[in-house]
Design a protein around this motif. Structure first.
Motif, PDB file in Angstrom:
ATOM      1  N   HIS A  10     -83.778  -7.534 -23.833  1.00 36.36           N
ATOM      2  CA  HIS A  10     -84.171  -8.829 -24.410  1.00 36.36           C
ATOM      3  C   HIS A  10     -83.699  -9.991 -23.541  1.00 36.36           C
ATOM      4  O   HIS A  10     -84.474 -10.917 -23.260  1.00 36.36           O
ATOM      5  N   VAL A  11     -82.442  -9.959 -23.101  1.00 34.68           N
ATOM      6  CA  VAL A  11     -81.903 -11.065 -22.307  1.00 34.68           C
ATOM      7  C   VAL A  11     -82.588 -11.127 -20.948  1.00 34.68           C
ATOM      8  O   VAL A  11     -82.887 -12.220 -20.445  1.00 34.68           O
ATOM      9  N   ILE A  12     -82.899  -9.975 -20.344  1.00 34.07           N
ATOM     10  CA  ILE A  12     -83.607  -9.971 -19.057  1.00 34.07           C
ATOM     11  C   ILE A  12     -85.000 -10.573 -19.224  1.00 34.07           C
ATOM     12  O   ILE A  12     -85.474 -11.323 -18.361  1.00 34.07           O
ATOM     13  N   LYS A  13     -85.638 -10.295 -20.343  1.00 33.09           N
ATOM     14  CA  LYS A  13     -86.964 -10.863 -20.624  1.00 33.09           C
ATOM     15  C   LYS A  13     -86.876 -12.390 -20.754  1.00 33.09           C
ATOM     16  O   LYS A  13     -87.695 -13.126 -20.180  1.00 33.09           O
ATOM     17  N   ILE A  14     -85.849 -12.890 -21.471  1.00 33.81           N
ATOM     18  CA  ILE A  14     -85.662 -14.336 -21.631  1.00 33.81           C
ATOM     19  C   ILE A  14     -85.349 -14.976 -20.273  1.00 33.81           C
ATOM     20  O   ILE A  14     -85.843 -16.067 -19.950  1.00 33.81           O
ATOM     21  N   MET A  15     -84.516 -14.296 -19.447  1.00 32.28           N
ATOM     22  CA  MET A  15     -84.192 -14.830 -18.123  1.00 32.28           C
ATOM     23  C   MET A  15     -85.441 -14.899 -17.246  1.00 32.28           C
ATOM     24  O   MET A  15     -85.594 -15.826 -16.429  1.00 32.28           O
ATOM     25  N   GLY A  16     -86.370 -13.950 -17.419  1.00 32.57           N
ATOM     26  CA  GLY A  16     -87.650 -13.999 -16.697  1.00 32.57           C
ATOM     27  C   GLY A  16     -88.462 -15.210 -17.099  1.00 32.57           C
ATOM     28  O   GLY A  16     -89.082 -15.875 -16.250  1.00 32.57           O
ATOM     29  N   TYR A  17     -88.466 -15.536 -18.398  1.00 37.68           N
ATOM     30  CA  TYR A  17     -89.170 -16.740 -18.863  1.00 37.68           C
ATOM     31  C   TYR A  17     -88.544 -18.003 -18.278  1.00 37.68           C
ATOM     32  O   TYR A  17     -89.255 -18.943 -17.904  1.00 37.68           O
ATOM     33  N   ILE A  18     -87.225 -18.020 -18.183  1.00 33.71           N
ATOM     34  CA  ILE A  18     -86.531 -19.195 -17.631  1.00 33.71           C
ATOM     35  C   ILE A  18     -86.881 -19.355 -16.151  1.00 33.71           C
ATOM     36  O   ILE A  18     -87.105 -20.478 -15.668  1.00 33.71           O
ATOM     37  N   PRO A  27     -87.110 -26.758 -14.437  1.00 36.52           N
ATOM     38  CA  PRO A  27     -85.877 -25.958 -14.426  1.00 36.52           C
ATOM     39  C   PRO A  27     -84.984 -26.283 -15.631  1.00 36.52           C
ATOM     40  O   PRO A  27     -84.933 -27.431 -16.103  1.00 36.52           O
ATOM     41  N   LEU A  28     -84.318 -25.265 -16.146  1.00 38.61           N
ATOM     42  CA  LEU A  28     -83.371 -25.432 -17.250  1.00 38.61           C
ATOM     43  C   LEU A  28     -81.955 -25.307 -16.703  1.00 38.61           C
ATOM     44  O   LEU A  28     -81.687 -24.458 -15.859  1.00 38.61           O
ATOM     45  N   LYS A  29     -81.066 -26.137 -17.198  1.00 37.67           N
ATOM     46  CA  LYS A  29     -79.656 -26.016 -16.821  1.00 37.67           C
ATOM     47  C   LYS A  29     -79.089 -24.741 -17.440  1.00 37.67           C
ATOM     48  O   LYS A  29     -79.640 -24.201 -18.399  1.00 37.67           O
ATOM     49  N   ASP A  30     -77.965 -24.262 -16.878  1.00 40.34           N
ATOM     50  CA  ASP A  30     -77.348 -23.035 -17.391  1.00 40.34           C
ATOM     51  C   ASP A  30     -76.948 -23.167 -18.857  1.00 40.34           C
ATOM     52  O   ASP A  30     -77.061 -22.215 -19.627  1.00 40.34           O
ATOM     53  N   GLU A  31     -76.496 -24.355 -19.252  1.00 42.68           N
ATOM     54  CA  GLU A  31     -76.073 -24.553 -20.637  1.00 42.68           C
ATOM     55  C   GLU A  31     -77.250 -24.399 -21.603  1.00 42.68           C
ATOM     56  O   GLU A  31     -77.150 -23.736 -22.634  1.00 42.68           O
ATOM     57  N   LEU A  32     -78.388 -24.986 -21.242  1.00 39.80           N
ATOM     58  CA  LEU A  32     -79.571 -24.879 -22.087  1.00 39.80           C
ATOM     59  C   LEU A  32     -80.116 -23.455 -22.089  1.00 39.80           C
ATOM     60  O   LEU A  32     -80.539 -22.935 -23.135  1.00 39.80           O
ATOM     61  N   ALA A  33     -80.075 -22.796 -20.950  1.00 38.03           N
ATOM     62  CA  ALA A  33     -80.536 -21.411 -20.868  1.00 38.03           C
ATOM     63  C   ALA A  33     -79.659 -20.513 -21.733  1.00 38.03           C
ATOM     64  O   ALA A  33     -80.160 -19.618 -22.431  1.00 38.03           O
ATOM     65  N   THR A  34     -78.349 -20.761 -21.725  1.00 38.03           N
ATOM     66  CA  THR A  34     -77.427 -19.995 -22.558  1.00 38.03           C
ATOM     67  C   THR A  34     -77.737 -20.216 -24.028  1.00 38.03           C
ATOM     68  O   THR A  34     -77.753 -19.268 -24.822  1.00 38.03           O
ATOM     69  N   ASP A  35     -77.996 -21.462 -24.417  1.00 36.28           N
ATOM     70  CA  ASP A  35     -78.321 -21.760 -25.810  1.00 36.28           C
ATOM     71  C   ASP A  35     -79.621 -21.075 -26.242  1.00 36.28           C
ATOM     72  O   ASP A  35     -79.724 -20.579 -27.375  1.00 36.28           O
ATOM     73  N   VAL A  36     -80.612 -21.034 -25.351  1.00 38.41           N
ATOM     74  CA  VAL A  36     -81.881 -20.373 -25.672  1.00 38.41           C
ATOM     75  C   VAL A  36     -81.642 -18.879 -25.915  1.00 38.41           C
ATOM     76  O   VAL A  36     -82.164 -18.291 -26.869  1.00 38.41           O
ATOM     77  N   ILE A  37     -80.820 -18.273 -25.051  1.00 36.66           N
ATOM     78  CA  ILE A  37     -80.533 -16.837 -25.196  1.00 36.66           C
ATOM     79  C   ILE A  37     -79.785 -16.576 -26.500  1.00 36.66           C
ATOM     80  O   ILE A  37     -80.120 -15.652 -27.254  1.00 36.66           O
ATOM     81  N   LEU A  38     -78.763 -17.389 -26.790  1.00 37.03           N
ATOM     82  CA  LEU A  38     -77.961 -17.175 -27.995  1.00 37.03           C
ATOM     83  C   LEU A  38     -78.780 -17.379 -29.269  1.00 37.03           C
ATOM     84  O   LEU A  38     -78.589 -16.678 -30.258  1.00 37.03           O
ATOM     85  N   GLN A  39     -79.693 -18.338 -29.258  1.00 34.65           N
ATOM     86  CA  GLN A  39     -80.506 -18.603 -30.445  1.00 34.65           C
ATOM     87  C   GLN A  39     -81.526 -17.504 -30.699  1.00 34.65           C
ATOM     88  O   GLN A  39     -81.993 -17.340 -31.826  1.00 34.65           O
ATOM     89  N   SER A  40     -81.887 -16.749 -29.669  1.00 35.29           N
ATOM     90  CA  SER A  40     -82.894 -15.711 -29.846  1.00 35.29           C
ATOM     91  C   SER A  40     -82.303 -14.381 -30.319  1.00 35.29           C
ATOM     92  O   SER A  40     -83.049 -13.439 -30.576  1.00 35.29           O
ATOM     93  N   LEU A  41     -80.982 -14.314 -30.472  1.00 31.66           N
ATOM     94  CA  LEU A  41     -80.332 -13.074 -30.880  1.00 31.66           C
ATOM     95  C   LEU A  41     -80.457 -12.858 -32.392  1.00 31.66           C
ATOM     96  O   LEU A  41     -80.553 -13.814 -33.156  1.00 31.66           O
ATOM     97  N   PRO A  42     -80.424 -11.595 -32.843  1.00 28.37           N
ATOM     98  CA  PRO A  42     -80.514 -11.329 -34.298  1.00 28.37           C
ATOM     99  C   PRO A  42     -79.200 -11.653 -35.007  1.00 28.37           C
ATOM    100  O   PRO A  42     -78.189 -11.987 -34.381  1.00 28.37           O
ATOM    101  N   LEU A  64     -73.393 -13.997 -19.181  1.00 26.75           N
ATOM    102  CA  LEU A  64     -73.626 -13.881 -20.620  1.00 26.75           C
ATOM    103  C   LEU A  64     -74.234 -12.518 -20.960  1.00 26.75           C
ATOM    104  O   LEU A  64     -73.884 -11.911 -21.971  1.00 26.75           O
ATOM    105  N   LEU A  65     -75.115 -12.028 -20.092  1.00 29.46           N
ATOM    106  CA  LEU A  65     -75.732 -10.714 -20.301  1.00 29.46           C
ATOM    107  C   LEU A  65     -74.674  -9.618 -20.347  1.00 29.46           C
ATOM    108  O   LEU A  65     -74.698  -8.757 -21.233  1.00 29.46           O
ATOM    109  N   SER A  66     -73.711  -9.666 -19.424  1.00 28.66           N
ATOM    110  CA  SER A  66     -72.673  -8.631 -19.425  1.00 28.66           C
ATOM    111  C   SER A  66     -71.785  -8.742 -20.667  1.00 28.66           C
ATOM    112  O   SER A  66     -71.373  -7.722 -21.241  1.00 28.66           O
TER     113      SER A  66
END
Length: 163
Positions: A10-18, A27-42, A64-66
């Protein structure tokens, strides 16, 4: 992300979208990218997200992925959450202390409050200093209290009449 699927995919898929957004010129900053990933989690990752935000951890998406992979392993080890069952009714459970035959038995609360030797009748009054009564029963003290109450009542009535 659906519950039960792996967080890595899931996170690799979101990183591909970014990365696709970066190629398109957004381009998205790392902070915004992190927030997008965290919000998409169950919901099972709510505790991880809470700790991540409370500790203000600044990580890149690969870091964050690790962390999420480690958290996913820990979530699988924990197992299902305990369920609290509540019964409807008025009956309460009471634990009953049983005597073990050692000769000691529990006494009633009233018996425990009784004095063992009795009350001494001859005490010295703290007010007048005489033997045979206490201050609460002292006739001199009771008269003084009665006079004080009557004088307070008369002074309060006089102050009300002046007003």
């Amino acid at each position: 992300m659906s519950e039960g699927s792996t967080v890595g995919a899931h996170v690799i898929k979101i990183m591909g979208y970014i990365q696709t957004l970066e190629k398109l010129g957004f381009p998205l900053k790392d902070e915004l990218a992190t927030d997008v990933i965290l919000q998409s989690l169950p919901d099972s990752f709510n505790q991880f997200v809470l700790n991540f935000n409370m500790n203000e951890i600044n990580k890149t998406p690969p870091q964050l992925l690790s962390m999420l992979r480690t958290a996913e392993i820990n979530l699988k080890n924990v197992g299902p959450k305990p369920v609290l069952m509540v019964r409807k009714g008025k009956k309460k459970c009471k634990s009953v202390a049983k005597s073990k035959g050692d000769g000691k038995t529990k006494t009633d609360g009233k018996e425990a409050l009784r004095p063992k030797k009795g009350i001494k009748k001859d005490g010295k009054c703290f007010h007048c200093g005489k033997n045979g009564h206490w201050k609460r029963n002292c006739p001199i003290h009771l008269q003084e209290v009665k006079k004080a109450k009557t004088s307070e009542a008369s002074t309060s009535e006089a102050s009300k009449e002046k007003a």
